[in-house]
Design an enzyme around this catalytic site. Structure first.
Site, mmCIF file in Angstrom:
data_model
loop_
_atom_site.group_PDB
_atom_site.id
_atom_site.type_symbol
_atom_site.label_atom_id
_atom_site.label_comp_id
_atom_site.label_asym_id
_atom_site.label_seq_id
_atom_site.Cartn_x
_atom_site.Cartn_y
_atom_site.Cartn_z
ATOM 1 C CE1 TYR A 53 43.031 21.227 -27.771
ATOM 2 C CE2 TYR A 53 44.878 21.737 -26.331
ATOM 3 C CZ TYR A 53 43.519 21.729 -26.574
ATOM 4 O OH TYR A 53 42.649 22.217 -25.637
ATOM 5 C CG ASN A 56 53.847 29.957 -23.814
ATOM 6 O OD1 ASN A 56 53.933 29.844 -25.026
ATOM 7 N ND2 ASN A 56 53.357 28.992 -23.071
ATOM 8 N N GLY A 57 55.485 28.795 -20.977
ATOM 9 C CA GLY A 57 56.390 27.656 -20.896
ATOM 10 C C GLY A 57 56.460 27.131 -19.487
ATOM 11 C CB CYS A 75 50.830 30.882 -21.151
ATOM 12 S SG CYS A 75 50.542 30.284 -19.492
ATOM 13 N N GLY A 92 45.062 29.882 -23.131
ATOM 14 C CA GLY A 92 44.930 29.936 -21.678
ATOM 15 C C GLY A 92 43.616 30.569 -21.302
HETATM 16 O O1 PRP Z 1 41.828 12.889 -24.528
HETATM 17 P P1 PRP Z 1 41.525 14.178 -23.847
HETATM 18 O O2 PRP Z 1 42.204 14.266 -22.524
HETATM 19 O O3 PRP Z 1 40.061 14.460 -23.778
HETATM 20 O O4 PRP Z 1 42.218 15.352 -24.680
HETATM 21 C C1 PRP Z 1 42.155 15.511 -26.063
HETATM 22 C C2 PRP Z 1 40.994 16.361 -26.491
HETATM 23 O O5 PRP Z 1 41.056 17.668 -25.879
HETATM 24 C C3 PRP Z 1 41.175 18.671 -26.882
HETATM 25 O O6 PRP Z 1 39.918 19.275 -27.166
HETATM 26 P P2 PRP Z 1 39.414 20.629 -26.503
HETATM 27 O O7 PRP Z 1 37.994 20.510 -26.128
HETATM 28 O O8 PRP Z 1 40.338 21.054 -25.411
HETATM 29 O O9 PRP Z 1 39.593 21.774 -27.605
HETATM 30 P P3 PRP Z 1 39.114 21.966 -29.109
HETATM 31 O O10 PRP Z 1 37.715 22.503 -29.076
HETATM 32 O O11 PRP Z 1 40.094 22.958 -29.643
HETATM 33 O O12 PRP Z 1 39.185 20.679 -29.850
HETATM 34 C C4 PRP Z 1 41.678 17.943 -28.108
HETATM 35 O O13 PRP Z 1 41.285 18.608 -29.289
HETATM 36 C C5 PRP Z 1 41.000 16.599 -27.979
HETATM 37 O O14 PRP Z 1 39.680 16.677 -28.449
HETATM 38 N N1 GLN Z 2 51.226 27.273 -19.846
HETATM 39 C C1 GLN Z 2 52.164 28.123 -19.536
HETATM 40 O O1 GLN Z 2 52.895 28.624 -20.361
HETATM 41 C C2 GLN Z 2 52.301 28.374 -18.061
HETATM 42 C C3 GLN Z 2 53.312 29.400 -17.617
HETATM 43 C C4 GLN Z 2 53.711 29.183 -16.164
HETATM 44 N N2 GLN Z 2 54.471 27.975 -16.021
HETATM 45 C C5 GLN Z 2 52.469 29.151 -15.278
HETATM 46 O O2 GLN Z 2 52.078 28.135 -14.808
HETATM 47 O O3 GLN Z 2 51.858 30.147 -15.060
HETATM 48 MG MG MG Z 3 39.139 18.664 -29.205
#
Ligand code: PRP
Ligand code: GLN
Ligand code: MG
Length: 505
Positions: free
Chosen positions: A257, A101-102, A2, A28
């Site tokens: 990330y 957020n949280g 979020c 998000g």
């Molecule tokens: O092991 P997993 O469960 O697959 O999760 C990890 C992966 O997911 C995320 O990428 P994502 O596609 O969400 O975003 P990005 O384009 O910012 O790398 C992260 O960067 C890894 O690549």
């Molecule tokens: N990722 C978040 O910060 C989520 C906020 C809140 N717990 C929701 O689920 O909407």
């Molecule tokens: Mg990735």
């Protein structure tokens, strides 16, 4: 994860909040919402979807006013129904809207006491609606009108006593101003900015500094853990520490990330931290894989690119963008549901065959969580003709569930849970696998701000900083939210059409 934003301006804020949410979209992708205040009435638009889809011109025209708050949602509690999109609103005292957020760790207990002791009904399964009602209940106790800054801070102080978990919050109180605060550990980020418009000072709070950059606000500082910021609608700023024992313990996964590389969180450049992660992991690879035949280093776009480039430099190997990312597909990890996540990897990434053909490649990812990405990417590298495929993860093994705003409620869904490197390597089909050490990850981030002495690193070490997370709670959470939880499916179905917020069209 979020993203949240709030602006007290002197000119219309709808476009600035929209723009800020657009650059926070990576936090998000499920739902977005904006509330503005015009002539003492809230204007609200929220719905499921990306910012660009949720707000059409007619919605933007309705979002009049010079103050407002906004939210982009990645659900970590309750359901992903539109009724749980944020901001949430409650009419007493005075009219209060809130974005969070949280994730709260004691939401279930509070829900009961709110009903029994304060007669407050919470209409959704969202922890954020509970948080809103806790704040409303505390603000309602203030005797004076308007509520004074010190009474506002007293209310936040009580919120800190009642609520446990992670929360960065922005709220708007009719007749008063915008209130923003961060939990006593500062697990989730929040920063403050300002700009001068026609001789008047406008203030903004946002999850990440990149949102301030995008709409022309100057970064002032991070909101401290436990601190509350109150900006009146006249543009006066008040701040106070509202927690008894605040200790900055930011979530280390923000740096791995979640956050954008061009943001600064708690004075640490996210980009700088990722570069240092690359250097440290590169050195480990050099030490441990001395004689390995690596022809080329290839990042798994997008988040790993900054670390991967440094690994290549440290190893003195060529760096190549061997995967092309479809710019119209969002982040995979924050999609709801494993099926959707699996499908999206191949829609999102495609290999450039010439970079793989007959080569030993070292793929780099920022993290391996469920293994969804790595398993498929390794397969794609082999299909593209790679001779050998090694994988390096800029974060350590993710072994424990997260309870603070990352949707990893179940240890069993994590590929590294209860497994050692060799077994994980086999499962994802790599010829070699190496993870960053936690010590090195922490050093990579804290070198950006040595004043940070501890991080929320529970996904790596199973230690939960708020001290209230028991094995029993983790089991409860797993039952409630894991992929195959029946309860989770029921919630999704039950709430699919419950849309009290009412500005859906
Ligand atoms: O092991 P997993 O469960 O697959 O999760 C990890 C992966 O997911 C995320 O990428 P994502 O596609 O969400 O975003 P990005 O384009 O910012 O790398 C992260 O960067 C890894 O690549
Ligand atoms: N990722 C978040 O910060 C989520 C906020 C809140 N717990 C929701 O689920 O909407
Ligand atoms: Mg990735």
């Amino acid at each position: 994860m979020c993203g949240i934003v709030g602006i007290v301006g002197s000119t219309p804020v709808n476009q600035s909040i929209y723009d800020a949410l657009t650059v926070l979209q990576h936090r998000g992708q499920d739902a977005a919402g904006i509330v503005t205040l015009e002539s003492n009435r809230f204007r609200l638009r929220k719905a499921n979807g990306l910012v660009r889809d949720v707000f059409e011109a007619r919605h933007m025209q309705r979002l009049q006013g010079e103050v407002g708050i906004g939210h982009v949602r990645y659900p970590t509690a309750g359901s992903s129904s539109a009724s749980e999109a944020q901001p949430f609103y409650v009419n007493s005292p005075y009219g209060l809207a809130l974005a969070h957020n949280g994730n709260l760790t004691n939401a279930a207990e509070i829900r009961e006491t709110l009903f029994e002791q304060t007669k407050r009904h919470v209409n959704t399964t969202s922890d954020s609606e509970i948080l809103l009602n806790v704040l409303a209940n505390q603000l309602e106790k203030a005797p004076s009108y308007p509520i004074s800054p010190s009474e506002i801070f007293a209310a936040v102080r009580e919120v800190h006593r009642v609520v446990k978990g992670a929360y960065a919050v922005v709220a708007m109180l009719i007749g008063h101003g915008i209130i923003a605060f961060r939990d006593p550990h500062g697990i989730r980020p929040l920063c403050l900015g300002k700009r001068e418009v026609a001789g008047k000072t406008e203030y903004m709070v946002a999850s990440e500094s990149v949102a301030l950059d995008a709409v022309g606000f100057d970064f002032v500082r991070d909101v401290a853990p436990g601190e509350a910021v109150y900006i009146t609608f006249d543009g006066e700023l008040f701040t106070e520490q509202c927690a008894d024992n605040p200790v900055l313990t930011p979530c280390v996964f923000e740096f791995v990330y979640f956050a954008r590389p061009d943001s600064f969180i708690d004075k640490v450049s996210v980009y700088g931290a990722r570069v240092r992660m690359g250097v440290k992991l590169g050195e480990k690879i050099k030490r441990e894989w001395e004689d390995l035949d690596i022809d080329v280093v290839i990042p798994i776009p997008e988040t790993s690119t900054d670390s991967a480039l440094e690994i290549a430099r440290t190893l003195d190997k060529p760096y190549r963008q061997g995967f092309v990312k479809n710019r119209y597909v969002g982040r995979t990890f924050i999609m709801p549901g494993q099926q959707m996540r699996r499908k999206s990897v191949r829609r999102k990434l495609n290999a450039i065959r010439s970079e793989f053909k007959d080569k030993s490649v070292l793929l780099v990812d920022d993290s391996i969580v469920r293994g969804t990405t790595s398993e498929q990417i390794i397969e794609m590298a082999r299909e593209a003709g790679a001779k050998r495929v090694y994988l390096a993860s800029a974060a350590p093994e993710v072994r424990f569930p997260n309870v603070y705003g990352i949707d990893m409620p179940s240890a069993n869904e994590l590929i590294a849970h209860g497994r050692e490197v060799d077994e994980i390597c086999q499962m994802i089909g790599a010829d070699g696998l190496i993870f960053q050490d936690l010590e090195d990850l922490v050093a990579a981030v804290s070198e950006g701000n040595p004043d940070i002495t501890q991080f929320e690193s529970s996904v790596f070490n199973g230690s939960y900083v708020t001290g209230d997370v028991s094995q029993q709670y983790l089991e409860y959470l797993e039952g409630l939210r894991s992929e195959d939880s029946k309860h989770q499916r029921e919630i999704q179905q039950d709430l699919a059409n419950l849309e009290l917020h009412n500005e859906g069209v």
